[in-house]
Design an enzyme around this catalytic site. Structure first.
Site, PDB file in Angstrom:
ATOM      1  N   ASP A 273      -4.314  80.338  43.432  1.00  0.00           N
ATOM      2  CA  ASP A 273      -2.952  80.721  43.811  1.00  0.00           C
ATOM      3  C   ASP A 273      -2.729  80.176  45.221  1.00  0.00           C
ATOM      4  O   ASP A 273      -3.355  79.194  45.609  1.00  0.00           O
ATOM      5  CB  ASP A 273      -2.790  82.244  43.737  1.00  0.00           C
ATOM      6  CG  ASP A 273      -1.353  82.675  43.459  1.00  0.00           C
ATOM      7  OD1 ASP A 273      -0.446  82.182  44.156  1.00  0.00           O
ATOM      8  OD2 ASP A 273      -1.123  83.502  42.563  1.00  0.00           O
ATOM      9  N   HIS A 307      -1.548  76.991  44.787  1.00  0.00           N
ATOM     10  CA  HIS A 307      -0.103  76.937  44.556  1.00  0.00           C
ATOM     11  C   HIS A 307       0.636  76.509  45.814  1.00  0.00           C
ATOM     12  O   HIS A 307       1.705  75.929  45.741  1.00  0.00           O
ATOM     13  CB  HIS A 307       0.403  78.292  44.071  1.00  0.00           C
ATOM     14  CG  HIS A 307      -0.059  78.645  42.699  1.00  0.00           C
ATOM     15  ND1 HIS A 307       0.317  79.806  42.055  1.00  0.00           N
ATOM     16  CD2 HIS A 307      -0.864  77.990  41.829  1.00  0.00           C
ATOM     17  CE1 HIS A 307      -0.246  79.837  40.867  1.00  0.00           C
ATOM     18  NE2 HIS A 307      -0.968  78.760  40.706  1.00  0.00           N
TER      19      HIS A 307
END
Length: 480
Positions: A273, A307
């Site tokens: 993430d 991300h």
């Protein structure tokens, strides 16, 4: 660092650790044991603390353990060659009051946990593994067919759509239990016991601590976020590796939430993430708490999968300010420099300088300002209908980007400001990007673009809509 743009914030204070050394071997810990050595390791930490503090040494070897409570005035030194495996069994992790995703609530105790501590350090070249495979759900679309079938064969449970695998039926059911309890406003920790397997902890959770230093270890395979520091002051993170599987749900690398006087240097991230995240609480709760994340320096860090490389938001309701990022490298990251928020957050993000950032093979945007964030990477959804400006309206202003280079991205710079509250005071001075699209902006004002060089393969190099007071100087635009 550029003295003209980047003020040199004073270095955070370092932990004050007495010069006494304690080995976990002296308290009965046995390397390679078939059972967890939690009691022996915790006994060493407690004895060191009771004697006034010092360094607790984890020697080379394989060490199985349950969650550990860190103490004040202690350095947990994980020697090179040491592999600390936190047991992948949710039953060992009690439910405690904690913080996650900007809100207070019930959560399983972190493998490394501490609150209201002073002078805490984690050092050494060893590896700490959070046993996240026993906690994390996995999305089918992130797996190859072979890997997905192997996951199903290992046990666990599928959601009703057959698209999300959970490590156990209890974890799957826990999601429904927690949703109901939170909807009913239930705070009693015992009520959450049936959902223990769902309440994934962060690997390192430090709350309201002062003088924290992490230097040297590798942290990997966290149940949720890897390193989470909330309301901590004088934080140093250096020469540290943070790894999570690329498919790990909520597999953030480092989350500094409402922290003050922090420095992150020479660290490497390869996670599932966002990699380096600055936060300050979510929505009304975050605004009420009113604890900004401020005086943060990030430099000479490398991000591979993630991300976002360096990220502000989306939980930024207490504000984020006085941030300096420099000399970082992102390779293969979904988004490079990422700013995200949404209506309802409120909060102010301001006085941010990011310079000398190098990027390659970015999946979506090299730089992204997205005020309509809805939990998706690379999305460009927006709503043109303005709404009244209230305390729930997030404000992003006075942000400078200098000497940014990117080879390969879907978009060089994306701005999705709010119609009622445009991004204000953005300066881009030196931006060289070879990307599919160039600069795409909506709802920004007082924007300065200087020394911008764009090589794009489709569309206009610079496309701005509902932007006011934009100035250009030294632009070199090339449509491929």
């Amino acid at each position: 660092m550029s003295e003209q743009i980047t003020p040199a914030y004073a270095a955070p204070e370092r932990p004050r650790i007495p010069r006494h050394t304690y080995s976990i071997l002296d308290y009965g810990a046995v390397a390679g044991a078939m059972t967890p050595q939690t009691a022996a390791i915790q006994a060493a930490l407690d004895a060191c603390a009771a004697a006034g503090g010092g360094t607790v040494v984890v020697p080379a070897g394989l060490w199985r353990t349950g969650p550990l409570s860190l103490r004040s005035r202690i350095n947990l030194h994980v020697t090179g060659g040491a592999l600390v495996l936190f047991e992948p069994d949710p039953a060992l992790y009690p439910i405690i009051p904690s913080m996650y995703e900007g809100s207070a609530g019930a959560r399983c105790k972190a493998p490394l946990d501490g609150e209201d501590l002073q002078d805490v350090a984690i050092t050494g070249a060893g590896v700490l593994d959070g046993g996240g495979q026993a906690w994390r759900p996995v999305k089918k679309w992130k797996m190859t067919e072979k890997a997905w079938l192997a996951l199903l064969a290992s046990g666990g449970a599928l959601d009703e759509c057959g698209e999300l695998w959970w490590p156990s039926p209890a974890a799957l059911e826990g999601e429904r239990i927690v949703r109901r309890l939170r909807s009913d406003g239930v705070r009693d920790l015992e009520a959450y016991e049936p959902a223990r397997a769902y309440l994934r902890p962060t690997m390192l959770s430090l709350r309201s601590c002062k003088r924290v230093s992490v230097s040297g270890p590798t942290f990997q395979n966290s149940p949720a976020w890897c390193l989470h520091l909330f309301d901590c002051e004088h934080v140093t993170l250096e020469d540290t590796n943070v790894r999570n599987p690329w498919y790990s749900q909520n597999g953030d690398g480092l989350d500094l939430e409402s922290c003050r006087h922090a420095r992150v240097e020479r660290c490497t991230f390869d996670v599932g993430d966002d990699a380096i995240c600055l936060k300050s609480g979510k929505d009304e709760e975050g605004r009420r708490r009113g604890l900004p994340c401020e005086y943060v320096t990030i430099r000479s860090c490398t991000v591979y999968h993630g991300h976002g490389g360096v990220v502000i938001g989306s939980e930024m309701s207490g504000g984020v300010r006085r941030v300096r990022v420099s000399d970082c490298t992102f390779v293969g990251t979904d988004i490079g420099l990422r700013f995200k928020s949404a209506r309802g957050r409120g909060g102010v993000v301001e006085d941010i300088v990011m310079e000398r950032i190098r990027m390659a093979d970015i999946v979506h945007e090299a730089v992204s300002f997205h005020m309509f964030y809805a939990g998706k990477e690379g999305s460009e959804g927006y709503d043109e209908a303005p709404r009244p400006v209230t305390e729930e309206t997030p404000i992003f202003r006075n942000i400078a980007l200098k000497d940014i280079e990117c080879r390969g991205a879907a978009t060089a710079l994306l701005i999705n400001g709010l119609p009622e509250q445009p991004l204000t005071g953005l300066t881009v001075d030196g931006f060289a990007a070879d990307t599919d699209r160039g600069i795409v902006g909506r709802h920004a004002q007082d924007v300065t673009l200087k020394n911008v060089r764009l090589a794009v393969r489709r569309g206009e190099p610079i496309l701005l809509d509902h932007c006011r007071n934009v100035s250009y100087a030294g632009a070199d635009e090339c449509a491929g």
